[in-house]
Design an enzyme around this catalytic site. Structure first.
Site, PDB file in Angstrom:
ATOM      1  N   ARG A 160      37.878  39.750  50.978  1.00  0.00           N
ATOM      2  CA  ARG A 160      37.063  40.304  49.885  1.00  0.00           C
ATOM      3  C   ARG A 160      35.907  39.371  49.502  1.00  0.00           C
ATOM      4  O   ARG A 160      35.498  39.306  48.342  1.00  0.00           O
ATOM      5  CB  ARG A 160      37.916  40.579  48.636  1.00  0.00           C
ATOM      6  CG  ARG A 160      38.999  41.616  48.803  1.00  0.00           C
ATOM      7  CD  ARG A 160      38.406  42.990  49.103  1.00  0.00           C
ATOM      8  NE  ARG A 160      39.402  44.030  48.957  1.00  0.00           N
ATOM      9  CZ  ARG A 160      40.261  44.408  49.903  1.00  0.00           C
ATOM     10  NH1 ARG A 160      40.231  43.814  51.091  1.00  0.00           N
ATOM     11  NH2 ARG A 160      41.126  45.365  49.679  1.00  0.00           N
ATOM     12  N   SER A 234      41.740  48.108  43.311  1.00  0.00           N
ATOM     13  CA  SER A 234      42.461  46.871  42.986  1.00  0.00           C
ATOM     14  C   SER A 234      41.646  46.053  41.995  1.00  0.00           C
ATOM     15  O   SER A 234      40.496  45.710  42.277  1.00  0.00           O
ATOM     16  CB  SER A 234      42.667  46.025  44.241  1.00  0.00           C
ATOM     17  OG  SER A 234      43.433  46.727  45.169  1.00  0.00           O
ATOM     18  N   GLU A 330      39.156  40.897  41.147  1.00  0.00           N
ATOM     19  CA  GLU A 330      38.344  41.330  42.285  1.00  0.00           C
ATOM     20  C   GLU A 330      37.112  42.086  41.810  1.00  0.00           C
ATOM     21  O   GLU A 330      36.049  42.055  42.428  1.00  0.00           O
ATOM     22  CB  GLU A 330      39.195  42.234  43.193  1.00  0.00           C
ATOM     23  CG  GLU A 330      38.595  42.457  44.557  1.00  0.00           C
ATOM     24  CD  GLU A 330      38.870  43.832  45.102  1.00  0.00           C
ATOM     25  OE1 GLU A 330      37.971  44.684  45.002  1.00  0.00           O
ATOM     26  OE2 GLU A 330      39.974  44.043  45.623  1.00  0.00           O
TER      27      GLU A 330
HETATM   28  N1  EPU Z   1      53.699  46.430  45.314  1.00  0.00           N
HETATM   29  C1  EPU Z   1      54.611  46.486  44.280  1.00  0.00           C
HETATM   30  N2  EPU Z   1      54.237  47.107  43.119  1.00  0.00           N
HETATM   31  C2  EPU Z   1      53.022  47.667  42.951  1.00  0.00           C
HETATM   32  C3  EPU Z   1      52.087  47.592  44.001  1.00  0.00           C
HETATM   33  C4  EPU Z   1      52.456  46.964  45.174  1.00  0.00           C
HETATM   34  O1  EPU Z   1      55.726  45.994  44.376  1.00  0.00           O
HETATM   35  O2  EPU Z   1      52.778  48.211  41.874  1.00  0.00           O
HETATM   36  C5  EPU Z   1      54.119  45.799  46.579  1.00  0.00           C
HETATM   37  C6  EPU Z   1      54.296  46.832  47.675  1.00  0.00           C
HETATM   38  O3  EPU Z   1      55.582  47.370  47.671  1.00  0.00           O
HETATM   39  C7  EPU Z   1      54.026  46.025  48.929  1.00  0.00           C
HETATM   40  C8  EPU Z   1      52.989  45.031  48.475  1.00  0.00           C
HETATM   41  O4  EPU Z   1      53.071  44.977  47.046  1.00  0.00           O
HETATM   42  O5  EPU Z   1      55.178  45.321  49.313  1.00  0.00           O
HETATM   43  C9  EPU Z   1      51.571  45.399  48.913  1.00  0.00           C
HETATM   44  O6  EPU Z   1      51.233  46.668  48.379  1.00  0.00           O
HETATM   45  P1  EPU Z   1      50.191  47.660  49.094  1.00  0.00           P
HETATM   46  O7  EPU Z   1      50.497  47.782  50.532  1.00  0.00           O
HETATM   47  O8  EPU Z   1      50.102  48.885  48.268  1.00  0.00           O
HETATM   48  O9  EPU Z   1      48.821  46.910  49.070  1.00  0.00           O
HETATM   49  P2  EPU Z   1      48.158  45.936  48.009  1.00  0.00           P
HETATM   50  O10 EPU Z   1      48.299  44.536  48.488  1.00  0.00           O
HETATM   51  O11 EPU Z   1      48.656  46.240  46.647  1.00  0.00           O
HETATM   52  C10 EPU Z   1      45.852  45.908  49.251  1.00  0.00           C
HETATM   53  C11 EPU Z   1      44.402  46.077  48.889  1.00  0.00           C
HETATM   54  C12 EPU Z   1      44.064  47.550  48.711  1.00  0.00           C
HETATM   55  C13 EPU Z   1      44.389  48.280  49.998  1.00  0.00           C
HETATM   56  C14 EPU Z   1      45.868  48.070  50.334  1.00  0.00           C
HETATM   57  C15 EPU Z   1      46.250  48.663  51.661  1.00  0.00           C
HETATM   58  C16 EPU Z   1      43.739  44.061  47.749  1.00  0.00           C
HETATM   59  C17 EPU Z   1      43.391  43.418  46.440  1.00  0.00           C
HETATM   60  N3  EPU Z   1      44.093  45.338  47.693  1.00  0.00           N
HETATM   61  O12 EPU Z   1      46.608  46.364  48.112  1.00  0.00           O
HETATM   62  O13 EPU Z   1      42.676  47.647  48.487  1.00  0.00           O
HETATM   63  O14 EPU Z   1      44.107  49.667  49.879  1.00  0.00           O
HETATM   64  O15 EPU Z   1      46.147  46.650  50.413  1.00  0.00           O
HETATM   65  O16 EPU Z   1      45.724  47.900  52.692  1.00  0.00           O
HETATM   66  O17 EPU Z   1      43.685  43.405  48.785  1.00  0.00           O
HETATM   67  C18 EPU Z   1      41.013  47.697  46.790  1.00  0.00           C
HETATM   68  O18 EPU Z   1      40.614  46.626  47.225  1.00  0.00           O
HETATM   69  O19 EPU Z   1      40.457  48.264  45.807  1.00  0.00           O
HETATM   70  C19 EPU Z   1      42.184  48.320  47.373  1.00  0.00           C
HETATM   71  C20 EPU Z   1      42.744  49.412  46.869  1.00  0.00           C
END
Ligand code: EPU
Length: 334
Positions: A160, A234, A330
């Site tokens: 990012r 995010s 972010e």
């Molecule tokens: N998780 C939780 N609780 C929550 C959310 C997530 O326990 O409320 C856990 C999930 O179970 C999983 C882990 O956290 O084990 C990661 O969750 P997820 O795969 O949903 O992805 P994320 O890390 O929360 C990132 C990006 C998103 C992108 C997704 C998918 C960042 C800051 N965010 O989210 O990007 O869509 O991966 O690749 O890196 C954005 O930047 O606006 C965005 C939505």
């Protein structure tokens, strides 16, 4: 140029704030005529406004980049270079590529915002980042009016991050972005949840269209649609911490999600930390933490940027206190 313009329609948080000045530019020529103003007035350039939080009225010029046009620049037997105006809607570009069979952007389906912002913060989702398909971008230097071409190695892409958020912040305006796309795509289904969704759809040999559809389904199932519920995706970055921090959290939470990030560090899931700290789904008046994805802060309608900001500050302090991890926003705060 318009004065005292409501910015509610121009950013996805839907906060009621005004800019003292507002304009749009649709071409390089229109941008060139704007440069003298940009040299003397505080300004912000926006595309889809999907990564902005306004905590007060903006006492300057908000200039909306509306440069359109998608063109094929060149092709070989295997690849095509496609150039897009910065003001094109990101998802429409992805959809066009998927329809034409050009592979590379499908994992990035349904990300809100415009093409010009995509290299700015090296957008990423489901195992792919823009830097993986990026060819070059053309940007106008505000001080001189010169157009400069930046290749991937010039952009200092990180998680990012890019040079346009750091060293070159506010110095260039991105006008065109070119992508190297595959004519014989191999799909990337390495992100577990994509595999699971393809399985659910009974797709065994996925095409880029299938992957795009899987990503759309996943995003729709847990990320709020900004046209229905104000948000900026995010709100925080996933923090990268020393392995020792993970080990400490693991003593209380055996299943803490983590991803290797090199050199003795790991990336933690901010959404998981926020959920474990008890914030998921919590509502405070008109603002809150989304009930399906704790990384997303939402404006239920009528919320102020200050309320969202204060909520994010409360989360940062609580996560710091409970886990010893400092979350970084972010979203850009103004
Ligand atoms: N998780 C939780 N609780 C929550 C959310 C997530 O326990 O409320 C856990 C999930 O179970 C999983 C882990 O956290 O084990 C990661 O969750 P997820 O795969 O949903 O992805 P994320 O890390 O929360 C990132 C990006 C998103 C992108 C997704 C998918 C960042 C800051 N965010 O989210 O990007 O869509 O991966 O690749 O890196 C954005 O930047 O606006 C965005 C939505």
């Amino acid at each position: 140029m318009q004065t005292d313009v409501s910015l509610k329609p121009y950013h996805t948080f839907g906060i009621e704030v005004e800019a003292r000045l507002f304009t749009e530019f649709h071409s390089l020529e229109e941008l060139q005529t704007l440069l003298p103003t940009l040299r003397t007035t505080p300004f912000l350039v926006c595309g889809g406004g999907s990564n902005m939080l306004f905590t007060r009225n903006f006492d300057g010029l908000l200039a909306r980049n509306c440069i359109l046009g998608i063109h094929e620049i060149s092709r070989t037997e295997k690849e095509v270079i496609l150039e897009s105006g910065a003001g094109e809607n990101w998802h429409q570009l992805v959809e066009s590529c998927v329809a034409m069979g050009y592979g590379g952007l499908e994992n990035l389906s349904l990300i809100p915002g415009c093409v010009g912002a995509s290299p700015m913060q090296n957008i990423g989702a489901y195992g792919v980042e823009i830097k993986d398909v990026f060819e070059y971008l053309d940007a106008v230097e505000i001080a001189t009016g010169e157009i400069k071409r930046f290749y991937a190695e010039d952009c200092a892409f990180g998680y990012r991050e890019s040079i346009f958020k750091s060293e070159l912040k506010n110095q260039y305006i991105i006008c065109k972005v070119a992508f190297r796309l595959s004519l014989y795509p191999t799909v990337n289904t390495s992100y577990g949840i994509i595999e699971a969704e393809l399985e659910r759809l009974s797709v065994h040999v996925p095409t880029i269209k299938d992957v795009s559809q899987a990503v759309i389904n996943i995003r729709k199932s847990k990320l709020p649609d900004p046209s229905q519920l104000g948000n900026a995706g995010s709100f925080f970055k996933n923090p990268v911490v020393p392995e020792a921090v993970l080990d400490k959290i693991r003593t209380s939470y055996e299943k803490v999600p983590s991803y290797p990030a090199g050199e003795g560090t790991v990336k933690l899931a901010a959404g998981w930390l926020i959920e474990q700290a008890g914030w998921k789904g919590k509502r405070f008046g008109a603002v809150g933490v989304h009930e399906l994805q704790a990384l997303v802060l939402v404006n239920y309608g009528g919320g102020t940027g200050k309320e969202v900001y204060d909520l994010s500050q409360g989360i940062i302090e609580d996560v710091q206190h409970k886990f010893g991890v400092t979350l970084e926003r972010e979203v850009n705060i103004y």
